[in-house]
Design a protein around this motif. Structure first.
Motif, PDB file in Angstrom:
ATOM      1  N   GLY A 236       0.970  11.758   1.982  1.00 30.11           N
ATOM      2  CA  GLY A 236      -0.130  11.967   1.490  1.00 30.11           C
ATOM      3  C   GLY A 236      -0.918  10.658   0.875  1.00 30.11           C
ATOM      4  N   PHE A 237      -2.062  10.888   0.141  1.00 28.43           N
ATOM      5  CA  PHE A 237      -2.924   9.922  -0.267  1.00 28.43           C
ATOM      6  C   PHE A 237      -2.336   9.056  -1.278  1.00 28.43           C
ATOM      7  N   LEU A 238      -1.512   9.423  -2.051  1.00 28.43           N
ATOM      8  CA  LEU A 238      -0.727   8.462  -3.026  1.00 28.43           C
ATOM      9  C   LEU A 238       0.234   7.807  -2.093  1.00 28.43           C
ATOM     10  N   GLY A 239       0.914   8.222  -1.256  1.00 28.00           N
ATOM     11  CA  GLY A 239       1.908   7.217  -0.328  1.00 28.00           C
ATOM     12  C   GLY A 239       1.017   6.156   0.387  1.00 28.00           C
ATOM     13  N   GLU A 240      -0.167   6.606   0.736  1.00 32.12           N
ATOM     14  CA  GLU A 240      -1.081   5.553   1.516  1.00 32.12           C
ATOM     15  C   GLU A 240      -1.232   4.609   0.729  1.00 32.12           C
ATOM     16  N   ARG A 241      -1.735   5.112  -0.702  1.00 33.46           N
ATOM     17  CA  ARG A 241      -1.715   3.924  -1.722  1.00 33.46           C
ATOM     18  C   ARG A 241      -0.818   2.731  -1.968  1.00 33.46           C
ATOM     19  N   LEU A 242       0.455   3.663  -1.906  1.00 32.14           N
ATOM     20  CA  LEU A 242       1.663   2.645  -2.071  1.00 32.14           C
ATOM     21  C   LEU A 242       1.888   1.633  -0.914  1.00 32.14           C
ATOM     22  N   LEU A 243       1.768   2.159   0.240  1.00 32.09           N
ATOM     23  CA  LEU A 243       1.628   1.556   1.433  1.00 32.09           C
ATOM     24  C   LEU A 243       0.836   0.311   1.513  1.00 32.09           C
ATOM     25  N   ARG A 244      -0.331   0.627   1.248  1.00 34.19           N
ATOM     26  CA  ARG A 244      -1.335  -0.568   1.071  1.00 34.19           C
ATOM     27  C   ARG A 244      -1.036  -1.673  -0.103  1.00 34.19           C
ATOM     28  N   ALA A 245      -0.467  -1.058  -1.203  1.00 29.61           N
ATOM     29  CA  ALA A 245       0.062  -2.143  -2.097  1.00 29.61           C
ATOM     30  C   ALA A 245       1.172  -3.036  -1.385  1.00 29.61           C
ATOM     31  N   PHE A 246       2.148  -2.285  -0.673  1.00 25.34           N
ATOM     32  CA  PHE A 246       3.111  -3.561  -0.156  1.00 25.34           C
ATOM     33  C   PHE A 246       2.168  -4.263   0.959  1.00 25.34           C
TER      34      PHE A 246
END
Length: 334
Positions: free
Chosen positions: A81-91
């Motif tokens: 989901g969108f929160l996971g996408e934001r975490l991935l972008r942070a990595f």
């Protein structure tokens, strides 16, 4: 200025550590949770303002290692989901290797954070059936061949499918790679103290570098002397046991004997991420000294351990001087 430690000041005349190029490729892998810490920002006309920031103890350790110049991959479950996408972008923004990530059709854990007048955080977790607790065993096949050390920490070791997967990894790898562990107890995730005690004892027999706060030990083993606990875990197989003590500094029990590090003095903004910084910096210092192997940890002399603790303490103090888990970069440590 307020005292801060988990660690100590650098003795006069002691040279600061500097990066060393290793001839062979190496990588850290950090296992556990990446989530959102949600802070209240004040009342609004219809409720509360909330500020969601990326966090999680293992996430912080992974970022801390990369900022200190160490190639690092993260092994954990991320929502699609969108929160996971934001975490991935942070990595990706931080440069954390993503080959060990598992993208899962599950929610992202939210941690509501309150900070008291001393800057000490408290947490409420909303994570039932979330991605960070559902890491499949298939992810173990993604472990990079160049992995030299694997760090585990916090509640991912005690909940859900992730705990089973991580234990399988520890069992498979502890005889050939460095295992590091910080229990980082969260009773509002797993309230049973015996679960944490059993996990800590199981890990101690398979861990080379065990780092634990005196606050956690006070919860798990009230009244038991720190030296007694450290010697128990060293007797189980841990090469080194390091106990951080907040404003009282840190203690370490190693093959070179017992060491004590005085606290670094710093104007504390808050202590969020301090323990994670200490762990990342300690692992970095060991890597830079060429001691990042089971044999290397067991043979490191007292001066090497003292320099390692001092380096970790200075790094943690920098984090405490800033708002939130804003871990330092290698250039800030000289």
């Amino acid at each position: 200025m307020l005292p801060f430690g988990p660690g100590g000041t650098m003795p006069a005349g002691c040279k600061r550590l500097r990066p060393q190029l290793l001839k062979e490729k190496m990588m850290f892998v950090v296992c556990g949770e990446a989530l959102f810490d949600v802070f209240a920002t004040g009342d609004t006309p219809t409720g509360l303002g909330l500020d969601a920031r990326i966090g999680g103890s293992p996430f912080n350790v992974a970022v801390g290692l990369v900022r200190l110049g160490q190639p690092t991959a993260f092994m954990g479950g991320l929502s699609t989901g969108f929160l996971g996408e934001r975490l991935l972008r942070a990595f990706r923004d931080e440069g954390v290797d993503e080959r060990c990530l598992a993208r899962l059709d599950a929610p992202t854990t939210l941690s509501l954070v309150g900070v008291d007048a001393r800057g000490v955080p408290s947490y409420s977790f909303y994570g039932d059936r979330c991605a960070d607790r559902r890491l499949p065993a298939s992810v173990l096949d993604t472990l990079p061949a160049e992995t030299r050390a694997i760090h585990f920490g916090s509640y991912a070791m005690v909940v859900g499918e992730t705990a089973d997967t991580q234990r399988a990894l520890v069992e498979r790898e502890h005889t050939r790679r460095v295992i590091a562990y910080d229990p980082n107890v969260r009773l509002n995730v797993e309230p049973e103290l015996q679960v944490w005690r059993a996990t800590l004892d199981w890990m101690a027999a398979r861990t080379h570098l065990l780092k634990v706060s005196d606050e956690d030990l006070g919860l798990l083993y009230p009244g038991v002397p720190l030296a007694e606990l450290a010697q128990r875990w060293r007797g189980s197989g841990a090469a080194a046991v390091v106990v951080t003590r907040g404003g009282e500094g840190a203690l370490a029990w190693t093959g070179a004997g017992e060491l004590q590090a005085a606290p670094v003095r710093v104007a504390v903004v808050d202590t969020v991420g301090a323990g994670d910084t200490f762990q990342a910096a300690m692992l970095t210092a060991l890597a830079e000294r060429g001691a990042l192997s089971p044999a290397g940890l067991r043979s490191l002399d007292a001066s090497g351990w003292q320099a390692t603790l001092d380096f970790a303490a200075r790094a943690a103090a920098i984090t405490c001087s800033r708002r939130g888990a804003d871990l330092p970069r290698r250039a800030e440590l000289g």
